[in-house]
Design a protein around this motif. Structure first.
Motif, PDB file in Angstrom:
ATOM      1  N   ILE A  90    -122.986  57.524 -97.788  1.00 24.30           N
ATOM      2  CA  ILE A  90    -123.460  57.519 -96.402  1.00 24.30           C
ATOM      3  C   ILE A  90    -124.852  58.133 -96.330  1.00 24.30           C
ATOM      4  N   SER A  91    -125.023  59.242 -97.005  1.00 17.06           N
ATOM      5  CA  SER A  91    -126.316  59.919 -97.006  1.00 17.06           C
ATOM      6  C   SER A  91    -127.389  59.062 -97.659  1.00 17.06           C
ATOM      7  N   THR A  94    -128.278  55.758 -95.762  1.00 18.24           N
ATOM      8  CA  THR A  94    -128.996  55.959 -94.505  1.00 18.24           C
ATOM      9  C   THR A  94    -130.406  56.481 -94.717  1.00 18.24           C
ATOM     10  N   THR A  95    -130.603  57.272 -95.761  1.00 18.82           N
ATOM     11  CA  THR A  95    -131.907  57.942 -95.915  1.00 18.82           C
ATOM     12  C   THR A  95    -132.643  57.648 -97.208  1.00 18.82           C
ATOM     13  N   SER A 103    -136.743  51.003 -97.741  1.00 21.14           N
ATOM     14  CA  SER A 103    -136.075  50.469 -96.550  1.00 21.14           C
ATOM     15  C   SER A 103    -137.051  49.741 -95.643  1.00 21.14           C
ATOM     16  N   GLU A 164    -124.716  50.867 -90.640  1.00 24.35           N
ATOM     17  CA  GLU A 164    -125.798  51.530 -91.368  1.00 24.35           C
ATOM     18  C   GLU A 164    -127.106  50.752 -91.239  1.00 24.35           C
ATOM     19  N   LEU A 167    -128.587  51.195 -87.730  1.00 20.06           N
ATOM     20  CA  LEU A 167    -129.040  52.551 -87.442  1.00 20.06           C
ATOM     21  C   LEU A 167    -130.300  52.912 -88.211  1.00 20.06           C
ATOM     22  N   VAL A 168    -130.425  52.417 -89.441  1.00 23.53           N
ATOM     23  CA  VAL A 168    -131.639  52.692 -90.206  1.00 23.53           C
ATOM     24  C   VAL A 168    -132.847  52.045 -89.518  1.00 23.53           C
ATOM     25  N   SER A 178    -132.846  60.842 -88.403  1.00 20.72           N
ATOM     26  CA  SER A 178    -131.937  60.689 -89.533  1.00 20.72           C
ATOM     27  C   SER A 178    -130.690  61.528 -89.344  1.00 20.72           C
ATOM     28  N   VAL A 181    -128.272  59.776 -87.007  1.00 15.99           N
ATOM     29  CA  VAL A 181    -127.680  58.607 -87.661  1.00 15.99           C
ATOM     30  C   VAL A 181    -126.635  59.032 -88.695  1.00 15.99           C
ATOM     31  N   LEU A 182    -126.953  60.049 -89.473  1.00 15.56           N
ATOM     32  CA  LEU A 182    -125.995  60.540 -90.458  1.00 15.56           C
ATOM     33  C   LEU A 182    -124.716  61.038 -89.783  1.00 15.56           C
ATOM     34  N   MET A 185    -122.742  57.958 -88.542  1.00 18.71           N
ATOM     35  CA  MET A 185    -122.107  57.253 -89.652  1.00 18.71           C
ATOM     36  C   MET A 185    -120.917  58.032 -90.192  1.00 18.71           C
TER      37      MET A 185
END
Length: 214
Positions: A90-91, A94-95, A103, A164, A167-168, A178, A181-182, A185
């Motif tokens: 997840i981390s 997303t990041t 990204s 994901e 949201l990104v 971030s 979003v984290l 998620m």
């Protein structure tokens, strides 16, 4: 170690130039002339290494896709349990692509899959690979008893990837942080997999050096 042919090295340099231009100036700015200038070459010289501008862009997007998946793989330690692996993915999902524009490049060309079959193929392969990562974690967690999925695991994996992805885009556009979003998620994954939300969010936050959102 196998020797890399000079032509392949030059191709890699052109791909890197295309990525740099796309990240800086967007898909529309990544013209053949702009990519050639970034690579320190004449436009007609670039076409010696690639058959067309479209081929260069496809290679750049594919390289970005591969790097994103590498980042997911790098986030997971073999000794992690399913919940820790879920937090790590997840981390990373997303990041991980934000620190080096991976990204941003992927999202610049995401709409192109509506009309470009090759871009659609690359994006579909990336999505399928992301889903497999989540599916493997879900299956392991279910087998160990850590997870109690409320939906079919394949549907959960697809839902997490889709969420994901959207949201990104918000993070890239500056309309969400971030951290937010984290947290979202993590909360969604916890609800879908029957995991204690505070445990999963704690693991996600620990990986990012932040506190769970209130």
């Amino acid at each position: 170690m196998a020797k890399v042919h000079k032509k392949e090295i030059r191709r890699q340099e052109i791909v890197a130039a295309a990525q740099a231009v796309a990240a800086r100036d967007g898909a529309e700015g990544a013209t053949l002339r702009a990519i050639a200038a970034e690579a320190g070459m004449a436009a007609n010289a670039v076409l010696y290494y690639f058959g067309s501008h479209a081929e260069i862009i496809a290679a750049a997007v594919h390289a970005s896709s591969d790097r994103f998946l590498e980042k997911l793989d790098e986030a997971i330690d073999p000794g992690m349990g399913p919940t820790a692996r879920l937090a790590a993915v997840i981390s990373a999902g997303t990041t991980a692509g934000l620190d080096d524009d991976v990204s941003r490049i992927l999202y610049e060309y995401w709409p192109h899959m509506l009309r470009d079959p090759e871009q659609r193929r690359i994006q579909e392969e990336l999505t399928a690979a992301q889903e497999r990562v989540y599916r493997d974690i879900i299956d392991a967690g279910t087998l160990s008893g850590e997870f109690s999925p409320v939906l079919d695991p394949a549907r959960i994996a697809r839902t997490l990837v889709a969420q994901e992805d959207g949201l990104v885009m918000d993070v890239l556009a500056g309309s969400a942080s971030s951290e937010y979003v984290l947290d979202l998620m993590g909360s969604l994954a916890a609800a879908l997999l029957g995991v204690k939300e505070e445990i999963l969010l704690g693991l996600v936050s620990a990986r990012n050096g932040s506190s769970p959102a209130a």
